[in-house]
Motif scaffolding. Structure first.
Motif, mmCIF file in Angstrom:
data_model
loop_
_atom_site.group_PDB
_atom_site.id
_atom_site.type_symbol
_atom_site.label_atom_id
_atom_site.label_comp_id
_atom_site.label_asym_id
_atom_site.label_seq_id
_atom_site.Cartn_x
_atom_site.Cartn_y
_atom_site.Cartn_z
ATOM 1 N N CYS A 1 -23.085 56.102 -13.523
ATOM 2 C CA CYS A 1 -24.342 56.829 -13.707
ATOM 3 C C CYS A 1 -25.445 55.802 -13.906
ATOM 4 O O CYS A 1 -25.189 54.670 -14.294
ATOM 5 N N LEU A 2 -26.670 56.205 -13.618
ATOM 6 C CA LEU A 2 -27.840 55.366 -13.815
ATOM 7 C C LEU A 2 -28.688 55.995 -14.899
ATOM 8 O O LEU A 2 -28.886 57.215 -14.922
ATOM 9 N N VAL A 3 -29.187 55.166 -15.819
ATOM 10 C CA VAL A 3 -30.017 55.677 -16.909
ATOM 11 C C VAL A 3 -31.318 54.884 -16.980
ATOM 12 O O VAL A 3 -31.387 53.743 -16.553
ATOM 13 N N GLY A 4 -32.344 55.504 -17.549
ATOM 14 C CA GLY A 4 -33.622 54.834 -17.782
ATOM 15 C C GLY A 4 -34.462 54.720 -16.530
ATOM 16 O O GLY A 4 -34.222 55.355 -15.529
ATOM 17 N N LYS B 1 -33.329 50.890 -13.222
ATOM 18 C CA LYS B 1 -32.341 51.716 -13.919
ATOM 19 C C LYS B 1 -31.151 50.855 -14.339
ATOM 20 O O LYS B 1 -30.863 49.828 -13.735
ATOM 21 N N ILE B 2 -30.466 51.277 -15.388
ATOM 22 C CA ILE B 2 -29.305 50.577 -15.925
ATOM 23 C C ILE B 2 -28.041 51.283 -15.438
ATOM 24 O O ILE B 2 -27.946 52.511 -15.513
ATOM 25 N N TRP C 1 -18.732 56.249 -21.130
ATOM 26 C CA TRP C 1 -19.448 55.323 -20.266
ATOM 27 C C TRP C 1 -19.651 53.975 -20.932
ATOM 28 O O TRP C 1 -19.946 53.901 -22.122
ATOM 29 N N LEU D 1 -24.175 52.284 -15.726
ATOM 30 C CA LEU D 1 -23.027 52.478 -16.611
ATOM 31 C C LEU D 1 -21.852 52.927 -15.747
ATOM 32 O O LEU D 1 -22.049 53.611 -14.738
#
Length: 127
Positions: free
Chosen positions: A123-126, A34-35, A48, A37
């Protein structure tokens, strides 16, 4: 135009000619892929962003990104997979002449509770 750069070399003198100091940005990748932000306190209305900060003179991209992660996220070298750090690109802004450096930073440990630097909201995305 995007330019390659080395993590262990100081920035070339021409990047300091702009009125604005160069910046380093970390594309932080957790062990789960995860990426990360962050929502900076001083810029919450802008949304973000990736963790970032300015270079100090005589600082290599490697020293800059590790300092920024320590200051902004309270993450030290014990959480970074230093052998997997990857310089992605350097780009000069056509309007200001400011130089931006982007580095992929894989984490070997992800502990949200350690986030105690300037950027506590994340936050974490992907992945």
């Amino acid at each position: 135009m995007h330019q390659p750069f080395r993590l262990d070399e100081q920035l070339p003198p021409h990047v300091w000619r702009s009125q604005m100091r160069p910046t380093i940005t970390g594309l932080i990748i957790t062990p789960a892929g995860k990426i990360l932000l962050v929502l900076p306190r001083e810029a919450e209305r802008n949304g973000w962003i990736f963790p970032q900060g300015g270079f100090q003179r005589e600082e290599s991209p490697l020293l800059a990104i590790t300092r920024v992660l320590r200051e902004k996220l309270s993450y030290g070298l014990d959480c970074i997979d230093a052998n997997a750090l990857q310089p992605l690109f350097e780009k000069a802004c056509s309007h200001s002449g400011k130089h931006h450096y982007v580095v992929a930073v894989p984490l070997c440990a992800w502990r949200p509770s350690r986030l105690s630097g300037k950027n506590r909201n994340f936050c974490l995305v992907g992945g």
